[in-house]
Design an enzyme around this catalytic site. Structure first.
Site, PDB file in Angstrom:
ATOM      1  N   LYS A 295       0.834  -1.202   0.000  1.00 39.37           N
ATOM      2  CA  LYS A 295       0.000   0.000   0.000  1.00 39.37           C
ATOM      3  C   LYS A 295       0.871   1.256   0.000  1.00 39.37           C
ATOM      4  CE  LYS A 295      -3.826  -2.037   2.653  1.00 39.37           C
ATOM      5  NZ  LYS A 295      -4.924  -1.768   1.706  1.00 39.37           N
TER       6      LYS A 295
ATOM      7  N   ARG B 112     -10.511 -11.364   1.415  1.00 42.64           N
ATOM      8  CA  ARG B 112     -11.399 -12.388   0.843  1.00 42.64           C
ATOM      9  C   ARG B 112     -10.763 -13.778   0.888  1.00 42.64           C
ATOM     10  NH1 ARG B 112     -11.658  -9.027  -4.586  1.00 42.64           N
ATOM     11  NH2 ARG B 112     -11.360  -7.441  -2.975  1.00 42.64           N
TER      12      ARG B 112
END
Length: 503
Positions: free
Chosen positions: A282, A356
Site C-alpha cells: 500500500k 477475501r
C-alpha cells in the site's frame, strides 16, 4: 455512568439540572412551557431577549430559576419542531451530554425523551439516548501517560417518560442500550489498539477472556496454523505467511437456546490486525490506519459480548479470523495459485486483496455448524467507500429474506446499510486463465466482485456480507474506530430473539 427512567412533572424535580428542549424560532417545548408557567414567564422572557434561538447545537444554562426546585435548567436547541428526525435527535442528546459535562452537573433529569421524533417510540428514544451518551463520553486513553479527568463528570442521567405505563419499556431500553453501548466500546477499543499490541494472539486472548466472563454460556476455541494446515485452509495461511505473528482463528460459541435442534447464527469477522498490502504494498500515506483492518472481528467480538450480557435466547457462533498481511521473503506473491479449503483454486493477482482469501476459508470452515444463517463483516474494499461513502455499510446477500432482515435492523438501529447486487455479470470479472477464479475482478464494481468472490464459498447456507470499509473508522482529527456495525447486528439479534420494541 448510571441511567434510569421515571415519570413525573418537571416542577416536582429536585435535581442538579433539568434538561428541556427549545424549538426554532424561540418556541418552547411542552415541558419547557410548563416550567415557564411555574416561573412566571422567566424562560420566555429570556428567549424574547434573544438569549437562545433554538437551533440545533445551541444551549443555555439557567441558574436558580424562580419557583423551580432544581438548581439549574439546561435549555437545548432542537431546531424546527417538524424537522426533528433521528439524526437531529442524536445531535441534541450529544450536545446535552457535552454541556452537562462542561458545567459540572453530576446528575440531571432529561425531558428530551418526551420530544416527538417521527415514527419513533419511547423505547427507541431512551435507547438511542443511552447509546449516544456513551458514544459522546468515549475516550481511548489507555496508552497515554497523562489522562485528562474532569473534576465533576456527569454520573447520573434520569430520562423522563410521558406516562407510568411506559416505564417498563424505558427500563428495557436502558438495559438494551447499555449492552449495545458496551459492545460498541469493546469493538472500538480493539480497533483503536495499535498493531504491535493487537495481533491475532491478542484477539484470541480477548475471546478467551469473554468465555471466562460469561462461562455459563460461552466456550472459546482457538485454531492455530498447524490445525489450519490439516484442515486445508491454504488461502488463509498464505496471507499470514509473511508475518512473524501466527495466524489464529478464534471461535466463540454462545449457547442461549436450550433446544439442541436450534441451528446457530454464525458471525464471521475479518481480523487483519495490520494490512501492509503484502508484495502489492500500500502507499505510505495513512498506512497506519490499516490497523483498522480487523474491525470486522472487533464487531463480532462486541456483538458476542452484547448477546451474552443480555442472555439472548439464541445460539450464536462468532469467528474472529485473525491474521497479519506483511512483506517478507516468505510472503505470498502475485501469480501464486492457492487451493482453498473448499477445493476451489484461486489465482492471486493482488496480495492486497487478502481479506477475501482469509474469509473464503473461514466461510467454508463454518459449514460444519449447519448454520441457520451466516453473516460476515469485513473492511473489504475501497470500492465500497467510493460507492457509499463513510455513512452507509454495503450489504450483499444470497438470500432475500436475510437481506431484508438486516436492512430492517439497520433502519431500526440507525446504523445504516444499503444493498448492492450480486449478479452473474459481475461473476464473469473473476475469470482466470490458470485457476477456478482470480482474487480480484478489476476496478469496475470492486465491492460487488469481492462479494461475488465470497458468494462462491457460501452456497450451502443463507449468507450475507457487510462491507464496512467506509464505516468502521474515521480519519482526520477525530480519528478512531466507530464500533459499527455492532448496533445493526445487535438489533438483528434482538429481532431474532423476539425482543423488538422499536417502532
Amino acid at each position: 455512568m448510571e441511567f434510569s427512567v421515571k415519570s413525573g412533572s418537571p416542577e416536582k424535580q429536585r435535581s442538579a439540572c433539568i434538561v428541556v428542549g427549545v424549538f426554532e424560532p424561540r418556541r418552547l417545548s411542552p415541558i419547557a412551557e410548563q416550567l415557564d408557567k411555574i416561573s412566571d414567564g422567566y424562560i420566555s422572557a429570556l428567549l424574547r431577549r434573544g438569549e437562545l434561538e433554538g437551533k440545533v447545537g445551541q444551549s443555555l444554562l439557567l441558574h436558580h430559576v424562580p419557583n423551580i426546585l432544581s438548581e439549574r435548567i439546561l435549555l437545548i436547541g432542537c431546531g424546527k419542531e417538524r424537522e426533528l428526525d433521528e439524526r437531529q435527535y442524536k445531535q441534541v442528546i450529544q450536545k446535552t451530554i457535552n454541556a452537562l459535562n462542561e458545567t459540572g452537573s453530576m446528575e440531571a433529569v432529561c425531558f428530551l425523551t418526551e420530544l416527538h421524533v417521527k415514527g419513533r417510540n419511547t423505547y427507541w428514544k431512551v435507547r438511542q439516548a443511552v447509546e449516544t451518551a456513551k458514544e459522546t463520553l468515549y475516550t481511548f486513553d489507555q496508552l497515554k501517560s497523562n489522562k485528562v479527568e474532569l473534576r465533576r463528570p456527569l454520573r447520573k442521567m434520569v430520562f423522563n417518560v410521558p406516562t407510568r405505563r411506559e416505564l417498563t419499556s424505558g427500563e428495557r431500553a436502558i438495559q438494551h442500550g447499555l449492552a449495545i453501548a458496551a459492545g460498541i466500546k469493546a469493538a472500538k477499543d480493539l480497533g483503536n489498539m495499535p498493531p504491535n499490541i493487537c495481533n491475532a494472539a491478542y484477539l484470541a486472548s480477548q475471546a478467551r477472556q469473554l468465555a471466562d466472563t460469561y462461562s455459563q454460556n460461552i466456550i472459546t476455541r482457538v485454531i492455530g496454523e498447524q490445525q489450519m494446515k490439516e484442515l486445508g485452509m491454504n488461502a488463509y495461511l498464505a496471507v499470514g505467511q509473511g508475518s512473524q505473528n501466527e495466524s489464529l482463528m478464534s471461535v466463540i460459541e454462545y449457547k442461549g437456546d436450550p433446544n439442541p435442534e436450534t441451528r446457530p447464527i454464525v458471525l464471521v469477522g475479518k481480523g487483519l490486525t495490520f494490512d501492509s498490502g503484502g508484495i502489492s504494498i500500500k502507499p505510505a500515506d495513512s498506512m497506519d490506519e490499516m490497523k483498522y483492518d480487523m474491525c470486522g472481528a472487533a464487531t463480532v467480538y462486541g456483538v458476542m459480548r452484547m448477546a451474552a450480557e443480555l442472555a439472548l435466547p439464541l445460539n450464536i457462533i462468532g469467528v474472529l479470523a485473525g491474521c497479519e498481511n506483511m512483506v517478507d521473503g516468505r510472503a505470498y506473491r502475485p501469480g501464486d495459485v492457492l487451493t482453498t479449503m473448499s477445493g476451489q483454486t484461486v489465482e492471486v493477482l493482488n496480495t492486497d486483496a487478502e481479506g477475501r482469501l482469509v474469509l473464503c476459508d473461514t466461510l467454508t470452515y463454518v459449514e460444519r455448524y449447519e448454520p441457520d444463517v451466516v453473516i460476515d463483516v469485513a473492511t473489504l474494499t475501497g470500492a465500497c467507500v467510493i460507492a457509499l461513502g463513510h455513512h452507509i455499510t454495503g450489504l450483499m446477500a444470497n438470500h432475500n429474506p436475510l437481506a431484508h432482515e438486516l436492512l430492517s435492523a439497520s433502519e431500526q438501529s440507525g446504523d445504516r446499510a444499503w444493498r448492492l447486487p450480486l449478479t452473474d455479470e459481475f461473476q464473469e470479472q473473476l475469470e482466470s486463465n490458470f485457476a477456478d477464479m482470480a482474487n480480484i475482478g478489476g476496478r469496475p464494481g470492486g465491492a460487488i466482485t469481492a462479494g461475488c468472490f465470497l458468494s462462491r464459498f457460501t452456497r450451502k447456507y443463507s449468507w450475507a456480507h457487510l462491507d464496512i470499509a467506509g464505516t468502521a473508522w474515521r480519519s482526520g482529527k477525530a480519528k478512531g474506530a466507530t464500533g459499527r456495525p455492532v448496533a445493526l447486528l445487535s438489533q438483528f439479534l434482538l429481532n431474532r430473539a423476539g425482543q423488538n420494541d422499536v417502532e
